[in-house]
Design an enzyme around this catalytic site. Structure first.
Site, short mmCIF file in Angstrom:
data_model
loop_
_atom_site.label_atom_id
_atom_site.label_comp_id
_atom_site.label_asym_id
_atom_site.label_seq_id
_atom_site.Cartn_x
_atom_site.Cartn_y
_atom_site.Cartn_z
N ASP A 19 0.94 -1.24 0.05
CA ASP A 19 0.21 0.08 0.01
C ASP A 19 0.76 1.07 -0.14
O ASP A 19 0.79 2.16 -0.71
CB ASP A 19 -0.95 -0.02 1.26
CG ASP A 19 -1.65 -1.26 1.23
OD1 ASP A 19 -2.45 -1.59 0.68
OD2 ASP A 19 -1.23 -2.00 2.28
N GLU A 253 1.64 -6.26 -5.46
CA GLU A 253 1.43 -5.45 -6.39
C GLU A 253 2.43 -4.47 -7.03
O GLU A 253 2.93 -4.53 -8.31
CB GLU A 253 0.30 -4.40 -6.30
CG GLU A 253 -0.18 -3.23 -7.23
CD GLU A 253 -1.59 -2.72 -7.08
OE1 GLU A 253 -2.51 -3.61 -6.57
OE2 GLU A 253 -1.62 -1.84 -7.46
N SER A 255 5.95 -4.81 -6.37
CA SER A 255 6.88 -5.55 -6.94
C SER A 255 6.93 -6.10 -8.13
O SER A 255 7.50 -6.63 -8.90
CB SER A 255 7.61 -6.34 -5.81
OG SER A 255 6.63 -7.40 -5.50
O1 TRH Z 1 4.63 -6.10 0.37
P1 TRH Z 1 3.61 -6.82 -0.33
O2 TRH Z 1 3.07 -8.06 -0.31
O3 TRH Z 1 2.59 -5.84 -0.63
C1 TRH Z 1 0.99 -5.80 -0.76
C2 TRH Z 1 0.33 -5.46 0.56
O4 TRH Z 1 0.26 -6.19 1.34
C3 TRH Z 1 -1.23 -5.04 0.39
O5 TRH Z 1 -1.94 -5.09 1.50
C4 TRH Z 1 -1.69 -5.97 -0.79
O6 TRH Z 1 -3.01 -5.45 -1.21
C5 TRH Z 1 -0.89 -6.06 -1.88
O7 TRH Z 1 0.31 -6.47 -1.63
C6 TRH Z 1 -1.26 -6.66 -3.01
O8 TRH Z 1 4.05 -6.54 -2.07
P2 TRH Z 1 4.31 -5.33 -2.99
O9 TRH Z 1 3.10 -4.70 -3.33
O10 TRH Z 1 5.26 -5.97 -4.00
O11 TRH Z 1 5.00 -4.31 -2.05
C7 TRH Z 1 6.45 -4.22 -1.65
C8 TRH Z 1 7.14 -3.13 -1.75
O12 TRH Z 1 8.49 -3.30 -1.23
C9 TRH Z 1 7.35 -2.58 -3.34
O13 TRH Z 1 7.20 -1.14 -3.30
C10 TRH Z 1 8.64 -2.85 -3.50
C11 TRH Z 1 9.50 -2.67 -1.99
N1 TRH Z 1 10.44 -3.19 -1.86
C12 TRH Z 1 11.59 -2.62 -1.69
O14 TRH Z 1 11.53 -1.20 -1.57
N2 TRH Z 1 12.93 -3.03 -1.32
C13 TRH Z 1 12.99 -4.32 -1.22
O15 TRH Z 1 13.97 -5.02 -0.88
C14 TRH Z 1 11.89 -5.27 -1.49
C15 TRH Z 1 11.87 -6.68 -1.44
C16 TRH Z 1 10.66 -4.71 -1.89
#
Ligand code: TRH
Length: 365
Positions: A19, A253, A255
């Protein structure tokens, strides 16, 4: 004339980093590329700390507590993922006649096109609220993509020394032509152990890079597989990791989108929703990308997704075989991923679409 000078984004963190990851990325792009004055209100400072760097690029980040100091609303107010704006905020929006956008979750499902960007009148306030749906095709809000990201990606991919320099500064070993490099970011439910087990006897050494919030730098060996636990990266550096690897496991979402823009083979660990809604979403996405891959590579990719998300319940139970077969299809997966990334980059990015939409709304009022 720039009709939109200010935007407020409200973000309630449900869990993990997605989020705030999406809200920060959008805030930053609106401030840096579109020169808009952005305020980001977030209700969870711990998650925010993981994502928002010290240099806030001009974005004003505020803690969204129960009592919020909110006097005047911005030209546009974004309610991220239906997080419910406080009455006080809605009252200030009424005074300003702000454009109200509910930015929704990304989905490849067909209904998205029919529900995207249709303003609906909010009777109690007289404001118009619009659901804005990110998506993968014209008629949806698109995905977040910075203007220069592909330029940076291509320059980085063409610069082996630069990649090695980045790697060694981030606890990742230099490129070795002999090794297969994989980044791993997944939920607890993904069969990571089974995957690593099946790689033990793979015909090429495998290195897995696993960024984590608690990760201290360490290396574990399982057969010919090396697992590097590395510190959680900034969003910018996470892109570099995705670009420099041969295969990326991503989730949620943000990543997931970054892996697509990387143009490298990827496997998506989808966020589980009630009543299997996530499986419908997963299947819609796979269907959408299928024509960008050759038939065999796509079949293996679909099997991989099934195994990673559902323990192989839908398509295949032969885990070991599926992993190794997919890795043997890497050239096909690579060209499919690149085709898909090129296609995505031909679309208008989400921030531009959002601003275009908001401008039209403002000129109408
Ligand atoms: O962390 P996520 O699983 O997040 C979400 C939320 O949980 C949300 O509630 C849900 O609805 C959604 O998934 C679908 O996965 P996401 O979306 O990939 O977010 C991870 C964030 O972290 C993304 O902006 C990338 C960042 N990131 C870094 O900045 N550095 C890192 O080393 C890693 C592994 C990720």
């Amino acid at each position: 004339m720039n009709l939109i000078k200010s935007i407020d984004i409200f973000c309630a963190v449900v869990d993990h980093f997605g989020d705030i990851g999406v809200c920060w990325r959008l805030s930053r792009q609106l401030a840096v590329e579109h020169k808009i004055s952005v305020r980001l209100f977030v209700d969870d400072l711990e998650s925010a700390k993981a994502i928002i760097p010290e240099d806030r690029c001009g974005v004003e980040v505020s803690y969204w507590a129960k009592c919020l100091d909110y006097q005047a609303a911005a030209d546009v107010v974004i309610e991220a993922f239906g997080c419910h704006l406080p009455d006080q905020v809605v009252a200030a929006m009424c005074a300003k006649r702000s454009v109200w956008i509910d930015l929704e979750y990304l989905s490849a499902e067909d209904w998205v096109k029919t529900c995207h960007a249709i303003p609906s009148y909010h009777p109690s306030t007289g404001l118009t609220k619009t659901l804005f749906f990110p998506g993968f095709e014209m008629g949806t809000g698109g995905v977040i993509r910075e203007n220069d990201v592909i330029l940076y990606r291509n320059a980085f991919l063409g610069d082996r020394k630069g990649q090695d320099f980045w790697r060694t500064s981030h606890s990742v070993p230099e490129i070795s032509d002999n090794c297969l490099d994989i980044s791993l970011f997944s939920y607890q439910t993904a069969p990571v152990g089974q995957f690593i087990e099946s790689l033990k006897n793979f015909d090429q050494p495998v290195r897995i890079f696993r960024p984590g919030r608690e990760a201290r730098q360490s290396v574990e060996r399982v057969g010919s597989v090396e697992i590097y636990d590395i510190p959680f990266l900034s969003q910018v550096d996470y892109d570099y990791l995705l670009w420099t690897c041969d295969l990326n496991f991503v989730r949620g979402e943000d990543s997931f989108v970054r892996a697509q823009l990387a143009g490298k083979p990827f496997v998506w660990n989808i966020y589980v929703q009630d009543e299997g809604a996530h499986l419908v979403k997963l299947s819609a996405f796979l269907q959408k990308i299928s024509c960008f891959y050759d038939e065999i590579s796509f079949e293996r990719l679909a099997n991989l997704h099934d195994l990673w998300n559902e323990g192989g319940q839908i398509l295949t139970k032969q885990g070991q075989d599926t992993w190794v077969k997919a890795l043997h299809s890497l050239p096909g997966l690579k060209s499919g991923a690149r085709n898909w990334s090129d296609y995505l980059c031909d679309q208008v990015d989400l921030s531009t679409q959002l601003l275009e939409f908001a401008k039209v709304q403002i000129t109408r009022t």
